[in-house]
Design a protein around this motif. Structure first.
Motif, PDB file in Angstrom:
ATOM      1  N   ILE A   1       0.829  -1.205   0.000  1.00  0.00           N
ATOM      2  CA  ILE A   1       0.000   0.000   0.000  1.00  0.00           C
ATOM      3  C   ILE A   1       0.866   1.259   0.000  1.00  0.00           C
ATOM      4  N   LEU A   2       1.907   1.250   0.828  1.00  0.00           N
ATOM      5  CA  LEU A   2       2.788   2.421   0.856  1.00  0.00           C
ATOM      6  C   LEU A   2       3.492   2.605  -0.483  1.00  0.00           C
ATOM      7  N   LEU A   3       3.879   1.485  -1.104  1.00  0.00           N
ATOM      8  CA  LEU A   3       4.495   1.589  -2.433  1.00  0.00           C
ATOM      9  C   LEU A   3       3.506   2.183  -3.425  1.00  0.00           C
ATOM     10  N   GLY A   4       2.231   1.809  -3.288  1.00  0.00           N
ATOM     11  CA  GLY A   4       1.192   2.369  -4.161  1.00  0.00           C
ATOM     12  C   GLY A   4       1.100   3.871  -3.992  1.00  0.00           C
ATOM     13  N   HIS A   5       1.057   4.317  -2.726  1.00  0.00           N
ATOM     14  CA  HIS A   5       1.014   5.763  -2.465  1.00  0.00           C
ATOM     15  C   HIS A   5       2.220   6.455  -3.094  1.00  0.00           C
ATOM     16  N   LEU A   6       3.387   5.812  -2.947  1.00  0.00           N
ATOM     17  CA  LEU A   6       4.625   6.417  -3.455  1.00  0.00           C
ATOM     18  C   LEU A   6       4.595   6.506  -4.983  1.00  0.00           C
ATOM     19  N   THR A   7       4.076   5.445  -5.610  1.00  0.00           N
ATOM     20  CA  THR A   7       3.996   5.455  -7.076  1.00  0.00           C
ATOM     21  C   THR A   7       3.152   6.630  -7.549  1.00  0.00           C
ATOM     22  N   GLY A   8       2.039   6.880  -6.868  1.00  0.00           N
ATOM     23  CA  GLY A   8       1.165   7.986  -7.244  1.00  0.00           C
ATOM     24  C   GLY A   8       1.884   9.325  -7.149  1.00  0.00           C
ATOM     25  N   ILE A   9       2.771   9.459  -6.170  1.00  0.00           N
ATOM     26  CA  ILE A   9       3.486  10.727  -5.999  1.00  0.00           C
ATOM     27  C   ILE A   9       4.588  10.869  -7.040  1.00  0.00           C
ATOM     28  N   LEU A  10       5.297   9.767  -7.298  1.00  0.00           N
ATOM     29  CA  LEU A  10       6.470   9.841  -8.173  1.00  0.00           C
ATOM     30  C   LEU A  10       6.085   9.837  -9.653  1.00  0.00           C
ATOM     31  N   PHE A  11       5.103   9.020 -10.002  1.00  0.00           N
ATOM     32  CA  PHE A  11       4.776   8.870 -11.435  1.00  0.00           C
ATOM     33  C   PHE A  11       3.289   9.099 -11.688  1.00  0.00           C
ATOM     34  N   PRO A  12       2.793  10.316 -11.426  1.00  0.00           N
ATOM     35  CA  PRO A  12       1.350  10.554 -11.606  1.00  0.00           C
ATOM     36  C   PRO A  12       0.898  10.324 -13.050  1.00  0.00           C
ATOM     37  N   ALA A  13       1.732  10.741 -14.008  1.00  0.00           N
ATOM     38  CA  ALA A  13       1.330  10.619 -15.408  1.00  0.00           C
ATOM     39  C   ALA A  13       1.152   9.150 -15.790  1.00  0.00           C
ATOM     40  N   SER A  14       2.072   8.310 -15.319  1.00  0.00           N
ATOM     41  CA  SER A  14       1.984   6.881 -15.656  1.00  0.00           C
ATOM     42  C   SER A  14       0.734   6.267 -15.046  1.00  0.00           C
ATOM     43  N   VAL A  15       0.418   6.690 -13.809  1.00  0.00           N
ATOM     44  CA  VAL A  15      -0.777   6.142 -13.160  1.00  0.00           C
ATOM     45  C   VAL A  15      -2.021   6.539 -13.947  1.00  0.00           C
ATOM     46  N   MET A  16      -2.050   7.807 -14.377  1.00  0.00           N
ATOM     47  CA  MET A  16      -3.193   8.278 -15.179  1.00  0.00           C
ATOM     48  C   MET A  16      -3.326   7.449 -16.451  1.00  0.00           C
ATOM     49  N   ALA A  17      -2.192   7.254 -17.107  1.00  0.00           N
ATOM     50  CA  ALA A  17      -2.206   6.508 -18.369  1.00  0.00           C
ATOM     51  C   ALA A  17      -2.676   5.079 -18.127  1.00  0.00           C
ATOM     52  N   PHE A  18      -2.190   4.488 -17.027  1.00  0.00           N
ATOM     53  CA  PHE A  18      -2.570   3.116 -16.697  1.00  0.00           C
ATOM     54  C   PHE A  18      -4.070   3.018 -16.490  1.00  0.00           C
ATOM     55  N   ASN A  19      -4.637   4.050 -15.815  1.00  0.00           N
ATOM     56  CA  ASN A  19      -6.060   4.029 -15.517  1.00  0.00           C
ATOM     57  C   ASN A  19      -6.927   4.373 -16.738  1.00  0.00           C
ATOM     58  N   GLY A  20      -6.280   4.709 -17.844  1.00  0.00           N
ATOM     59  CA  GLY A  20      -7.027   5.092 -19.045  1.00  0.00           C
ATOM     60  C   GLY A  20      -7.958   3.993 -19.508  1.00  0.00           C
ATOM     61  N   VAL A  21      -7.578   2.745 -19.349  1.00  0.00           N
ATOM     62  CA  VAL A  21      -8.441   1.624 -19.714  1.00  0.00           C
ATOM     63  C   VAL A  21      -9.280   1.246 -18.486  1.00  0.00           C
ATOM     64  N   PRO A  22     -10.593   1.261 -18.570  1.00  0.00           N
ATOM     65  CA  PRO A  22     -11.441   1.015 -17.389  1.00  0.00           C
ATOM     66  C   PRO A  22     -11.101  -0.272 -16.659  1.00  0.00           C
ATOM     67  N   LEU A  23     -10.848  -1.355 -17.428  1.00  0.00           N
ATOM     68  CA  LEU A  23     -10.580  -2.639 -16.764  1.00  0.00           C
ATOM     69  C   LEU A  23      -9.383  -2.526 -15.836  1.00  0.00           C
ATOM     70  N   ARG A  24      -8.347  -1.817 -16.322  1.00  0.00           N
ATOM     71  CA  ARG A  24      -7.135  -1.677 -15.508  1.00  0.00           C
ATOM     72  C   ARG A  24      -7.438  -0.858 -14.262  1.00  0.00           C
ATOM     73  N   LEU A  25      -8.308   0.161 -14.416  1.00  0.00           N
ATOM     74  CA  LEU A  25      -8.700   0.966 -13.261  1.00  0.00           C
ATOM     75  C   LEU A  25      -9.401   0.090 -12.225  1.00  0.00           C
ATOM     76  N   TYR A  26     -10.318  -0.767 -12.723  1.00  0.00           N
ATOM     77  CA  TYR A  26     -11.056  -1.636 -11.791  1.00  0.00           C
ATOM     78  C   TYR A  26     -10.093  -2.543 -11.040  1.00  0.00           C
TER      79      TYR A  26
END
Lengths: 225, 497
Positions: free
Chosen positions: A60-85
Motif C-alpha cells: 500500500i505504501l508503495l502504491g502511495h509512493l507510485t502515485g506521488i512519483l509517477f502521476p502521469a503513468s498512473v493516469m495513463a494506466f487508468n485510461g483503460v477502465p478494466l485496468r482501473l477496476y
C-alpha cells in the motif's frame, strides 16, 4: 487559517520532529533500535496478524509512493477502465487485508498476558494511530471511489508542493473530511515515528543479500595480504 | 595459510557429575536480568533426553546449521531472499514454550499472610506476566532420566537404533545415562552469524569468541533458529539476542570463564588452538562421515615453523603461540584424538570438544548373583551400556569407527593404570591393549595425568589478552572519554519505546 496550520505548518513540524528525533535516538541510544518482536512469547496469533499486515502495508505504501512519483503513468494506466477496476480492487483488498491483520495484532496485544507484559504505552498509541489510518484509508476507498484517479490530481500536487516549498494547501483543503483525517493522521504518525517501534522500518536488512555469510572483526585494522 | 587463534574448550564427560554448578555460576553472573531468566548460556542435559530447548537437535524442526546444496554450503534456513521474506514471522523459531516459562515464588506471602488455620505457602508466579502459573517445564525437567518415558524416548539420536536395541536400552534395570554440559561452541563456521540479517553477530578474529553486538542487533531473531545448538537466546524484554560470551571479561583478566572456574568435577579444559581460516568453507563441506577427521585437519600444529611464521604475520605474539603449544585442547583433540565435536554434521565446526564417556558393562546379575562381566574389571567397548551408534550420532556424525577408537584408547589407558598401580590386570595384557589402541605408554601416562590429576594451570592455559589493544577499539581516542563514566554509554539498556 486552520487549513494553513494543519496542512502547511503541521507537515513541516512533523517532518522536523521525525528527523531530529531519529538522529537523536540513533546517536544516543542505538540499543533501543529493535523490532522488539514478541514472536518468542506468542507464535500462532502473530502469524495471522503480522504477515498480512506487513506485506499489505508495504504494497500500500508503495502504491502511495507510485502515485506521488509517477502521476502521469498512473493516469495513463487508468485510461483503460478494466485496468482501473483491477487497481482499485487490489487497493481495497490490500486495505482490508491490513485492517484484518492490524485488528488481530491489537486483539493479541490486548488479550495475551505474555504479550501484554511487553506492551508499552507507545505501542498502544501507535497501534491506534495505525488503526485510524487504515480505517480512514479503507473508508476513502469505499466511499470516494476511483481514488487512484483523483489521488494523483489532488494529493500528488499537494505533496509535491510541500517538497518544493510552493504550498498549494487548497488541493487538500477541498477534499472530504475523511480524506483530510487520513492525511493529517499520516503526519501525526510521522511525528511520533522516532519515539515508537516504527524505527525498525529504517533497519530493513537489505545488506544481508550481498554480505559474506561470516563476519569477523579484528581489533586492529589488518593489513590485507 | 591464514592462521588465527581460537580459544577452544574440552569437556571430559566421564568426569561430569551433573551438579549444574556451572549453570548456576553462569546464571548468577550473566542471566539473572529481566528478559534473560529463561536463558541458560550454560546448561547440563541428561542423555538420552530431549534437552533444552526441547528437541534442539532436530534440525527438521528448527532449521539450524548448514546444508550441502549441490556444490555449495548454505544455511539450512534457506536462501538469502527466502530468509528475508520470513522477516515478519520466523516459521522455525522456538518459542518460550519450547524452553520454559520462568517463574519465581511469592515469598513475601509467607510473611504477610493473615493469621489462619493453615500454613501460608509461596505460590509460583510467572516472571513474564507476574501471574500465578502452573509450572510445566524447567531447564532440566528431564534431569537424571526423570520422565524418561517421554523425554529420553524422544531423543532423536535413538533414530539410528533398531526397535529391539531401544527396548533393551529402556529396560528399567538397564537404564543408563550420562550428562552433557553445553555452552556456546564458538564455532569456526557459526550458523548464528551466517543468518543474522543485521550483521550484528561477529567472531572476534583474535580469539574466536562469537558475540552479538547489542547496538547493531535489531531483534530479527534468525540467530535463535539459525544456531543448531540453540545457544543464541532472544531477550524478550529488550528485544535483542544474547548468547554465551565465554566470559571474555574474565578471560581478558586472566581468569577462566565462570562455568569452568566453578566446575566441581573439573571436567573442563580451556586453551588456544591455531587454525587455518582459509580452509573453513572447504572443511565444512567434507562428506559427513569424514567431518570429524576434517575438523582435526583444520587445526594446525603450533610447533610447526611454517605455522608459527604465518601466525606471526597475522599478529599473534609469542605468548599466544606459547599458549597454543601448551594447549590441553590441542593434546586432547589433535595429539590423542580423544575429544570430539558435538554434532559435527551441523557443519558449523564447533570449537567445544567432548571426550565421550566410557560406559562399559561392568557386571551382570544372574540367578541373583553379581558377576563381573567376562570375569574382567571392564567388559569390552562393543558391549557398552549405551550403544556405539548412539554415541556416534552425538559425537562423530555417525562414524562408529571414531567412537570405537576413542573408547578403546580410554579403556586402554585405564587398563594401563590398573596394571601398573593396582596390579589386578596383567601388564602384558595392558600393553597389548595400548598397542591395539595406538597409544604409547608415555601418552597413557600423560592422558591419565591430564584427566585425573591436572592442576588449574594445566586445565586452563590462557594467554594474556592485551586489553590495551581492546581498549583502543572501544574508545578510539583514549582521551575521548577521560571525564566520563564507563565507555560512553549514555542510556541504560532498556527496551525501546
Amino acid at each position: 487559517m486552520i487549513d494553513l496550520v494543519l496542512f502547511a505548518i503541521l507537515p513541516y513540524v512533523a517532518l522536523a520532529i521525525a528527523i531530529v528525533g531519529l538522529l537523536w535516538r540513533y546517536r544516543t541510544n542505538q540499543f533501543s533500535y529493535s523490532s522488539v518482536s514478541s514472536q518468542f512469547l506468542e507464535n500462532r496469533q502473530l502469524f495471522w496478524g503480522s504477515v498480512p499486515w506487513h506485506y499489505g502495508i508495504i504494497l500500500i505504501l508503495l502504491g502511495h509512493l507510485t502515485g506521488i512519483l509517477f502521476p502521469a503513468s498512473v493516469m495513463a494506466f487508468n485510461g483503460v477502465p478494466l485496468r482501473l477496476y483491477i487497481l482499485e480492487g487490489t487497493g481495497l483488498a490490500l486495505g482490508l487485508l491490513v485492517l484484518v491483520g492490524l485488528v488481530l495484532l491489537l486483539l493479541r496485544r490486548g488479550t495475551n498476558p505474555r504479550v501484554r507484559a511487553v506492551t508499552s504505552s507507545m505501542d498502544l498509541v501507535l497501534l491506534l494511530l495505525l488503526l485510524l489510518s487504515i480505517v480512514t484509508g479503507v473508508g476513502t476507498a469505499i466511499f470516494y471511489r476511483w481514488g487512484s484517479g483523483w489521488y494523483v490530481q489532488t494529493a500528488t500536487p499537494y505533496l509535491r508542493s510541500l517538497v518544493t516549498f510552493s504550498l498549494k494547501v487548497d488541493y487538500l483543503a477541498s477534499l472530504p473530511l475523511l480524506v483530510k483525517v487520513h492525511a493529517l493522521n499520516a503526519f501525526v504518525i510521522l511525528a511520533v515515528f522516532p519515539f515508537t517501534r516504527l524505527v525498525h522500518m529504517l533497519s530493513v536488512p537489505l545488506a544481508y543479500l550481498w554480505r559474506p555469510y561470516q563476519v569477523v572483526i579484528w581489533r586492529r585494522p589488518r593489513v590485507q595480504q | 595459510m591464514d592462521v588465527r587463534a581460537q580459544l577452544a574448550t574440552t569437556f571430559h564427560l566421564d568426569k561430569c557429575i551433573g551438579c549444574h554448578t556451572c549453570s548456576l555460576a553462569c546464571n548468577n553472573l550473566w542471566t539473572s536480568r529481566p528478559g534473560t531468566e529463561y536463558m541458560w548460556w550454560n546448561n547440563v542435559e541428561t542423555k538420552p533426553g530431549t534437552g533444552y530447548p526441547t528437541l534442539w537437535e532436530d534440525q527438521t524442526k528448527y532449521r539450524g546449521g548448514w546444508e550441502l546444496k549441490g556444490n555449495s554450503l548454505r544455511p539450512r534456513f534457506g536462501g538469502r531472499l527466502g530468509m528475508l521474506s520470513n522477516l515478519f514471522f520466523n516459521p522455525y523459531l522456538p518459542t518460550m514454550d519450547d524452553y520454559y516459562e520462568p517463574w519465581t515464588y511469592q515469598y513475601g506471602h509467607l510473611f504477610t499472610a493473615p493469621q489462619g488455620p493453615d500454613q501460608p505457602t509461596a505460590k509460583p508466579v510467572s516472571q513474564v506476566t507476574g501471574k500465578y502459573i502452573d509450572i510445566e517445564a524447567g531447564p532440566n525437567w528431564d534431569d537424571d532420566l526423570g520422565g524418561s518415558s517421554v523425554y529420553a524416548r524422544n531423543d532423536i539420536n535413538l533414530a539410528q537404533l533398531t526397535e529391539a536395541e531401544q527396548q533393551a536400552l529402556f529396560r528399567l534395570e538397564q537404564m543408563v545415562f550420562f550428562y552433557i554440559p553445553r555452552i556456546c561452541n564458538h564455532c569456526l563456521n557459526p550458523g548464528c552469524v551466517s543468518v543474522c540479517p543485521s550483521g550484528a553477530i561477529y567472531k572476534r578474529a583474535e580469539d574466536g569468541i562469537v558475540l552479538v553486538s547489542q547496538e547493531k542487533c535489531r531483534g530479527w531473531r534468525f540467530c535463535v533458529s539459525g544456531c543448531p545448538y540453540k545457544k543464541t537466546y532472544y531477550n524478550w524484554q529488550t528485544g535483542k539476542s544474547e548468547k554465551c560470551i565465554l566470559c571474555y571479561p574474565r578471560m581478558e583478566t586472566g581468569q577462566a570463564p565462570a562455568c569452568f572456574h566453578s566446575c566441581v568435577g573439573r571436567i573442563r579444559y580451556a586453551g588456544v588452538l591455531l587454525y587455518d581460516a582459509a580452509r573453513i568453507e572447504e572443511i565444512a563441506m567434507t562428506p559427513q562421515s569424514e567431518l570429524v577427521a576434517a575438523q582435526r585437519r583444520i587445526i594446525l600444529n603450533p610447533a610447526d615453523p611454517a605455522v608459527i611464521a604465518a601466525a606471526r604475520k597475522n599478529g599473534l605474539d609469542d605468548e599466544w603461540l606459547g599458549a597454543a603449544r601448551n594447549s590441553p585442547i590441542y593434546k586432547f583433540v589433535k595429539e590423542w584424538e580423544l575429544a570430539l565435536p558435538l554434532h559435527a554434521e551441523f557443519r558449523t565446526l564447533p570449537m567445544l570438544f567432548y571426550i565421550p564417556p566410557l560406559l562399559p558393562v561392568a557386571a551382570s546379575t544372574k540367578n541373583g548373583n553379581y558377576n563381573l562381566a567376562d570375569g574382567e574389571f571392564f567388559g569390552n567397548i562393543e558391549n557398552s551400556r549405551i550403544p556405539i551408534k548412539y554415541m556416534a550420532s552425538l559425537f562423530s556424525a555417525g562414524n562408529e569407527e571414531i567412537i570405537k577408537s576413542v573408547l578403546r584408547k580410554l579403556w586402554a589407558v585405564r587398563s594401563y593404570q590398573q596394571a601398573s598401580r593396582v596390579g589386578n590386570i596383567d601388564q602384558s595384557r595392558a600393553a597389548a591393549q595400548l598397542t591395539e589402541a595406538g597409544c604409547t605408554a608415555e601418552d597413557a601416562e600423560q592422558i591419565s595425568r591430564l584427566t585425573a590429576l591436572p592442576r588449574v594451570s594445566d586445565r586452563y592455559v590462557l594467554p594474556p589478552y592485551h586489553r590495551e589493544e581492546a581498549i583502543e577499539q572501544l574508545t578510539g581516542d583514549t582521551q575521548q572519554h577521560k571525564y566520563q563514566v564507563g565507555f560512553g554509554y549514555s542510556a541504560p539498556p532498556r527496551r525501546g519505546p
